[in-house]
Design a protein around this motif. Structure first.
Motif, PDB file in Angstrom:
ATOM      1  N   LEU A 273      -3.750 -11.930   8.001  1.00 12.14           N
ATOM      2  CA  LEU A 273      -3.357 -11.078   6.875  1.00 12.14           C
ATOM      3  C   LEU A 273      -3.813 -11.678   5.549  1.00 12.14           C
ATOM      4  O   LEU A 273      -3.150 -11.517   4.517  1.00 12.14           O
ATOM      5  CB  LEU A 273      -1.838 -10.893   6.866  1.00 12.14           C
ATOM      6  N   SER A 274      -4.947 -12.370   5.564  1.00 14.20           N
ATOM      7  CA  SER A 274      -5.391 -13.105   4.383  1.00 14.20           C
ATOM      8  C   SER A 274      -5.729 -12.198   3.205  1.00 14.20           C
ATOM      9  O   SER A 274      -5.683 -12.628   2.051  1.00 14.20           O
ATOM     10  CB  SER A 274      -6.620 -13.950   4.731  1.00 14.20           C
ATOM     11  N   LYS A 275      -6.063 -10.934   3.463  1.00 11.26           N
ATOM     12  CA  LYS A 275      -6.403 -10.017   2.383  1.00 11.26           C
ATOM     13  C   LYS A 275      -5.175  -9.431   1.704  1.00 11.26           C
ATOM     14  O   LYS A 275      -5.304  -8.736   0.701  1.00 11.26           O
ATOM     15  CB  LYS A 275      -7.285  -8.893   2.929  1.00 11.26           C
ATOM     16  N   MET A 276      -4.026  -9.700   2.251  1.00  7.88           N
ATOM     17  CA  MET A 276      -2.781  -9.208   1.662  1.00  7.88           C
ATOM     18  C   MET A 276      -2.111 -10.334   0.886  1.00  7.88           C
ATOM     19  O   MET A 276      -2.112 -11.493   1.306  1.00  7.88           O
ATOM     20  CB  MET A 276      -1.831  -8.698   2.763  1.00  7.88           C
ATOM     21  N   LYS A 277      -1.540 -10.003  -0.250  1.00  8.37           N
ATOM     22  CA  LYS A 277      -0.821 -10.985  -1.037  1.00  8.37           C
ATOM     23  C   LYS A 277       0.506 -11.316  -0.371  1.00  8.37           C
ATOM     24  O   LYS A 277       1.062 -10.523   0.381  1.00  8.37           O
ATOM     25  CB  LYS A 277      -0.598 -10.462  -2.454  1.00  8.37           C
ATOM     26  N   ALA A 278       0.995 -12.525  -0.672  1.00  6.73           N
ATOM     27  CA  ALA A 278       2.228 -12.983  -0.029  1.00  6.73           C
ATOM     28  C   ALA A 278       3.398 -12.051  -0.315  1.00  6.73           C
ATOM     29  O   ALA A 278       4.189 -11.729   0.591  1.00  6.73           O
ATOM     30  CB  ALA A 278       2.547 -14.406  -0.495  1.00  6.73           C
TER      31      ALA A 278
ATOM     32  N   ASN B  20       5.677  -9.964   2.372  1.00  4.62           N
ATOM     33  CA  ASN B  20       7.134 -10.079   2.416  1.00  4.62           C
ATOM     34  C   ASN B  20       7.805  -8.717   2.337  1.00  4.62           C
ATOM     35  O   ASN B  20       8.804  -8.456   3.018  1.00  4.62           O
ATOM     36  CB  ASN B  20       7.616 -10.965   1.269  1.00  4.62           C
ATOM     37  N   SER B  21       7.252  -7.831   1.511  1.00  2.00           N
ATOM     38  CA  SER B  21       7.841  -6.494   1.401  1.00  2.00           C
ATOM     39  C   SER B  21       7.630  -5.698   2.681  1.00  2.00           C
ATOM     40  O   SER B  21       8.498  -4.920   3.091  1.00  2.00           O
ATOM     41  CB  SER B  21       7.237  -5.749   0.211  1.00  2.00           C
ATOM     42  N   LYS B  22       6.489  -5.872   3.341  1.00  2.00           N
ATOM     43  CA  LYS B  22       6.237  -5.159   4.593  1.00  2.00           C
ATOM     44  C   LYS B  22       7.124  -5.688   5.717  1.00  2.00           C
ATOM     45  O   LYS B  22       7.460  -4.961   6.645  1.00  2.00           O
ATOM     46  CB  LYS B  22       4.764  -5.281   4.980  1.00  2.00           C
ATOM     47  N   LEU B  23       7.483  -6.954   5.630  1.00  2.00           N
ATOM     48  CA  LEU B  23       8.377  -7.488   6.654  1.00  2.00           C
ATOM     49  C   LEU B  23       9.764  -6.854   6.553  1.00  2.00           C
ATOM     50  O   LEU B  23      10.511  -6.811   7.533  1.00  2.00           O
ATOM     51  CB  LEU B  23       8.481  -9.012   6.516  1.00  2.00           C
ATOM     52  N   LEU B  24      10.100  -6.399   5.342  1.00  2.00           N
ATOM     53  CA  LEU B  24      11.371  -5.710   5.175  1.00  2.00           C
ATOM     54  C   LEU B  24      11.266  -4.230   5.489  1.00  2.00           C
ATOM     55  O   LEU B  24      12.246  -3.577   5.801  1.00  2.00           O
ATOM     56  CB  LEU B  24      11.870  -5.895   3.728  1.00  2.00           C
ATOM     57  N   ASN B  25      10.047  -3.723   5.416  1.00  2.00           N
ATOM     58  CA  ASN B  25       9.820  -2.303   5.684  1.00  2.00           C
ATOM     59  C   ASN B  25       8.432  -2.138   6.280  1.00  2.00           C
ATOM     60  O   ASN B  25       7.424  -2.254   5.585  1.00  2.00           O
ATOM     61  CB  ASN B  25       9.949  -1.476   4.405  1.00  2.00           C
ATOM     62  N   LEU B  26       8.373  -1.896   7.575  1.00  2.00           N
ATOM     63  CA  LEU B  26       7.088  -1.845   8.265  1.00  2.00           C
ATOM     64  C   LEU B  26       6.352  -0.537   8.041  1.00  2.00           C
ATOM     65  O   LEU B  26       5.281  -0.337   8.594  1.00  2.00           O
ATOM     66  CB  LEU B  26       7.295  -2.048   9.768  1.00  2.00           C
ATOM     67  N   LYS B  27       6.893   0.340   7.232  1.00  2.00           N
ATOM     68  CA  LYS B  27       6.213   1.608   7.002  1.00  2.00           C
ATOM     69  C   LYS B  27       4.992   1.392   6.107  1.00  2.00           C
ATOM     70  O   LYS B  27       4.928   0.497   5.290  1.00  2.00           O
ATOM     71  CB  LYS B  27       7.154   2.602   6.338  1.00  2.00           C
ATOM     72  N   GLY B  28       4.021   2.233   6.266  1.00  2.00           N
ATOM     73  CA  GLY B  28       2.882   2.231   5.367  1.00  2.00           C
ATOM     74  C   GLY B  28       1.778   1.273   5.728  1.00  2.00           C
ATOM     75  O   GLY B  28       0.999   0.890   4.878  1.00  2.00           O
ATOM     76  N   VAL B  29       1.707   0.820   6.985  1.00  2.00           N
ATOM     77  CA  VAL B  29       0.610  -0.032   7.413  1.00  2.00           C
ATOM     78  C   VAL B  29      -0.610   0.836   7.616  1.00  2.00           C
ATOM     79  O   VAL B  29      -0.670   1.644   8.533  1.00  2.00           O
ATOM     80  CB  VAL B  29       0.966  -0.780   8.723  1.00  2.00           C
ATOM     81  N   LEU B  30      -1.591   0.687   6.729  1.00  2.00           N
ATOM     82  CA  LEU B  30      -2.744   1.568   6.728  1.00  2.00           C
ATOM     83  C   LEU B  30      -4.007   0.799   7.080  1.00  2.00           C
ATOM     84  O   LEU B  30      -4.014  -0.421   7.190  1.00  2.00           O
ATOM     85  CB  LEU B  30      -2.902   2.222   5.350  1.00  2.00           C
ATOM     86  N   GLY B  31      -5.114   1.516   7.228  1.00  2.00           N
ATOM     87  CA  GLY B  31      -6.399   0.892   7.469  1.00  2.00           C
ATOM     88  C   GLY B  31      -6.929   1.208   8.846  1.00  2.00           C
ATOM     89  O   GLY B  31      -6.214   1.686   9.735  1.00  2.00           O
ATOM     90  N   ALA B  32      -8.218   0.921   9.025  1.00  2.00           N
ATOM     91  CA  ALA B  32      -8.864   1.207  10.304  1.00  2.00           C
ATOM     92  C   ALA B  32      -8.300   0.352  11.425  1.00  2.00           C
ATOM     93  O   ALA B  32      -8.281   0.774  12.582  1.00  2.00           O
ATOM     94  CB  ALA B  32     -10.371   0.985  10.173  1.00  2.00           C
TER      95      ALA B  32
END
Length: 841
Positions: free
Chosen positions: A620-625, A629-641
């Motif tokens: 997940l190096s292209k994502m900021k820390a 952290n916010s995605k770990l609290l809410n797994l919605k919105g994981v986008l991309g190919a």
């Protein structure tokens, strides 16, 4: 063997083969001019400076420095003083600095030894002196009259009147603290009345002058591994139970051994001088100058590890000493019997300039000792301490000039050597034979070095990264070939970095892995070695006592990910299969990720920490820390190919961090229950008391359907206890630091006040709101902590966990451990990007 470089050495001098380099404004003059710390900082001697580098910084370059100033001589008879220059450097183990990092010992050509630590305030690049070892040595020697039983003023006065002539008098106007030196003479005598009456310093003879100067003239420094008086369970040592030894060798042939314990507590905004820097050993190791020192810790008997000291001298002698652990750990006075001679392994009179010693993990009762000579050769010894066998493997005429650097890698199976002849060589130890192999090419590309000189005349040292996948060496430039207008003034030396992950050495048992070069199209033999070395390096960090510094692993994986992402996938899936599932079969990647995700509860905390770092810094190096952290609290919105693949990794990270948070909460509840007879406000000094209980109870209520049953039981027991046993801080009501409005608990990461909506950061350990004062910071997950946690939290001796037994650990009574509970790396002060900050990941 030829003194001329082969093709494999010539290619290392090509700028295209290095992936990183930086310029130094001063040139090294002594061997072992570069050292790599256990927290991923590099120190390089460059004239009167020590340059501190962070290999993970972008843009790469010097980030800290130590300026060596001209020091006043001690009153021992020194007359002429040369300009200061750095002669020797050595990093301490992690945990001795005020911020839990490493101390740097620096020895100068004037014979002074001082200890330095990193700056603790913003906008400061100069490192801070925390101890003057030479001053302490002088005080001790003066207290015992330098060991001269007849050194009394009355006797010296009597000697002067009969047979000596004053040669040099102390002149206060010259600001030289120098004793008056007198030389024996029977032909000419001057009366003592010619000596200035206002002088308070005693007369000394020429022999005394030479002896005292030799004792105070230090030449080389070296730190020992950490020694533990209690059971070893953590990478960051604890107050009173762990310490390191600093060996200082000088012109007298003596080695003075100093004991430095870990600090009583760690801080991000204060500097504390080491409480007790004690001289505990004086060893007459040789009859000539000490030129090299090395330490080794034989840990074959975990209950009683043995510390070994290797010393070398200009007379060619090399000796191995066995330390008396009881005296080293407990003695309060200097002892001449702290070490006993095991073996002298010298074979000729050629002076020794460097040595390197290592204890292989697979052979904890053996040491591999490489000794670099002044004529370009080095010797290799394998010493079996338990059987007292000291076998000389051979003498190798590897270089045409002085050997200036030796470094072991890959658990003692690979050896690198460099020389003043500007040649670097690589050697592989197989059984009892050593053979030269080409230095591996630099497969993963990071960045190109530009505007750097390509003409070098000498190499003055090399160092291996903590994960063994990178080697750095320092070379002096040929000033005759540089532009005198600007290059010759500013580019005196270059620090170069090269990949060693493709080294052709089988560092894992033959039956543990089965490599298939054709498994992925385009895989070369070198990539097979890379895979093997990646897996070996990751395996080393599963040991709890090894500081978690994986910068080279992460950097190499990221570099490969740009050109060969399928190779990175292959390596990581194989690593998860072997280390987390205990299987080597070709399991599909999706199955491996799902199985590991479901097995977090039976995985040690150290492995979970390592997994979290790889997830965040590689996958997940292209994502900021903060975004992660916010995605770990809410797994919605994981986008991309690559939504499905990334979702699997994010879910794995979610389960891993959830497991670690539950362990943190469970440990805190159990610690409270085990300390109930003690009221929090009156807790013994240094004893950790659980905080954030109200916030943790709120967190369990919010996640009641998803936490472990054992945790629910503990929460119920805590809730039934009388609230008077809890600290006044353990209340659910919190106020905003800015507007004093109430702050409800809605998340363990952040908080929003009910007044003006201020966003506040919560402590990653207690879940309480962090104060506005400087706090601990994790460079990996970017979480903060207001107070460190006990070391026991990071130890998981039994799986599944028994929180109550873990909370009853005696280490709960000692200082706290500033490590991230989710990443396992050392926490530190958040510094601006342009200043020096250790980057373990």
């Amino acid at each position: 063997m030829s003194f001329f470089p082969s093709n494999s050495q010539i290619q290392t001098q090509n700028a295209d083969s290095r992936f990183q380099a930086t310029v130094l404004v001063g040139a090294p003059s002594f061997p072992d001019a570069i050292a790599w710390s256990d927290e991923n900082l590099i120190a390089v001697t460059s004239g009167h400076l020590v340059t501190i580098l962070n290999p993970a910084a972008l843009p790469f370059g010097p980030r800290g420095l130590i300026t060596i100033k001209n020091s006043q001589p001690f009153p021992s008879g020194v007359i002429d003083r040369q300009e200061p220059c750095v002669r020797s450097i050595s990093w301490s183990p992690v945990g001795l600095a005020p911020n839990a990092g490493c101390l740097l010992a620096v020895c100068t050509t004037q014979g002074f030894v001082k200890l330095y630590c990193s700056p603790y305030c913003d906008f400061c690049a100069e490192w801070i002196e925390v101890a003057n070892i030479s001053a302490k040595l002088y005080d001790y020697l003066a207290s015992i009259n330098f060991g001269e039983v007849w050194a009394s003023s009355s006797k010296l006065q009597d000697v002067n009147e009969h047979e000596i002539e004053p040669e040099i008098d102390y002149d206060p106007s010259k600001q030289k603290s120098s004793n008056k030196i007198v030389r024996a003479s029977k032909s000419k005598v001057k009366p003592a009345k010619e000596i200035p009456e206002n002088s308070t310093l005693p007369l000394i003879t020429a022999d005394q002058y030479a002896s005292r100067t030799a004792m105070l003239s230090s030449l080389v420094v070296a730190w020992s591994p950490m020694l533990h008086s209690l059971s070893k369970i953590c990478s960051v040592p604890q107050d009173g139970s762990s310490m390191s030894l600093l060996a200082v060798g000088g012109k007298s042939g003596k080695v003075f051994v100093w004991r430095i314990p870990v600090p009583e507590c760690y801080s991000v905004d204060q500097i504390r001088v080491p409480a007790t820097v004690a001289l505990i050993g004086m060893l007459q190791a040789h009859n000539s100058w000490i030129t090299a020192i090395g330490w080794a810790l034989l840990d074959s008997d975990s209950s009683n590890p043995k510390v070994l000291l290797a010393t070398a001298s200009t007379d060619g002698s090399v000796r191995i000493w066995l330390g008396n652990n009881e005296k080293l750990l407990k003695s309060s006075e200097p002892s001449h019997t702290s070490f006993s001679l095991l073996k002298e392994v010298a074979s000729d009179a050629a002076p020794v300039f460097v040595l390197s010693v290592i204890v292989p993990t697979k052979s904890p009762d053996k040491i591999h000792l490489a000794v670099g000579k002044g004529f370009g050769s080095f010797e290799l010894w394998i010493c079996n301490i338990s059987s007292q066998n000291f076998d000389k493997i051979g003498t190798y005429d590897a270089h045409g000039q002085i050997v200036t650097g030796l470094a072991w890698a890959f658990d003692g199976q690979s050896l690198y050597s460099c020389s003043q002849d500007n040649v670097i060589r690589c050697w592989i130890l197989s059984g009892s034979s050593l053979c030269e192999v080409p230095i591996p090419s630099n497969t993963p590309r990071l960045r190109n070095s530009t505007d750097l000189p390509e003409e070098f005349v000498s190499c003055f040292g090399l160092a291996v990264s903590p994960g063994n996948l990178v080697i750095a060496w320092v070379r002096n430039t040929d000033v005759e070939q540089l532009n005198p207008m600007y290059e010759a003034r500013t580019q005196k030396a270059i620090v170069e970095f090269f990949w060693t992950g493709g080294q052709q050495v089988d560092v894992l048992p033959n039956n543990s892995l089965h490599f298939d070069i054709e498994a992925i199209p385009g895989f070369s033999e070198e990539l097979v070695y890379w895979e093997s070395n990646f897996l070996w390096s990751l395996k080393q960090y599963e040991m709890q006592d090894k500081p978690l510094v994986v910068w080279d692993i992460v950097t190499a994986l990221l570099a490969f990910n740009h050109s060969k992402p399928e190779f990175v996938d292959e390596v990581l899936i194989k690593w998860l299969s072997i280390s987390y599932l205990g299987s080597q079969a070709g399991i599909p990647a999706e199955t491996v990720l799902l199985n590991v995700s479901q097995s977090c509860s039976i995985v040690t905390s150290r492995r979970l920490h390592l997994l979290n770092i790889i997830c965040r810094r590689v996958i997940l190096s292209k994502m900021k820390a903060d975004e992660i952290n916010s995605k770990l609290l809410n797994l919605k919105g994981v986008l991309g190919a690559d939504k499905e693949k990334r979702s699997l990794w994010i879910n794995l990270l979610l389960n891993s961090e959830k497991e670690l948070r539950e362990r943190l909460v469970g440990f805190t509840f159990s610690a409270l229950l085990s300390q109930m007879p003690i009221s929090a406000p009156n807790s013994p000094s240094g004893k950790w008391f659980p905080v954030g209980l109200a916030q943790m109870e709120q967190w369990i209520k919010l996640n009641h359907d998803h936490v472990h049953g054992q945790l629910k039981v503990l929460a119920s027991e805590v809730g039934k206890r009388d609230r008077r046993f809890k600290s006044s801080k353990c209340t659910a009501a919190e106020m905003c630091s800015y507007c004093l409005a109430s702050v409800p608990f809605e998340s363990p990461e952040v908080a929003i006040c009910s007044g003006k909506g201020h966003k506040l950061v919560r402590c990653s350990i207690s879940m309480e709101i962090c104060p506005t004062t400087p706090t601990w910071f994790c460079t990996c997950c970017h979480r903060r902590a207001s107070k460190p946690a006990p070391a026991t939290l990071f130890a998981t001796p039994d799986l599944p966990l028994n929180f109550k037994s873990l909370a009853a650990s005696p280490l709960l009574d000692v200082s706290l451990k500033p490590s991230c509970p989710f990443c396992g790396i050392l926490l530190q002060r958040l510094q601006p990007d342009f200043l020096l900050s250790a980057s373990p990941t």
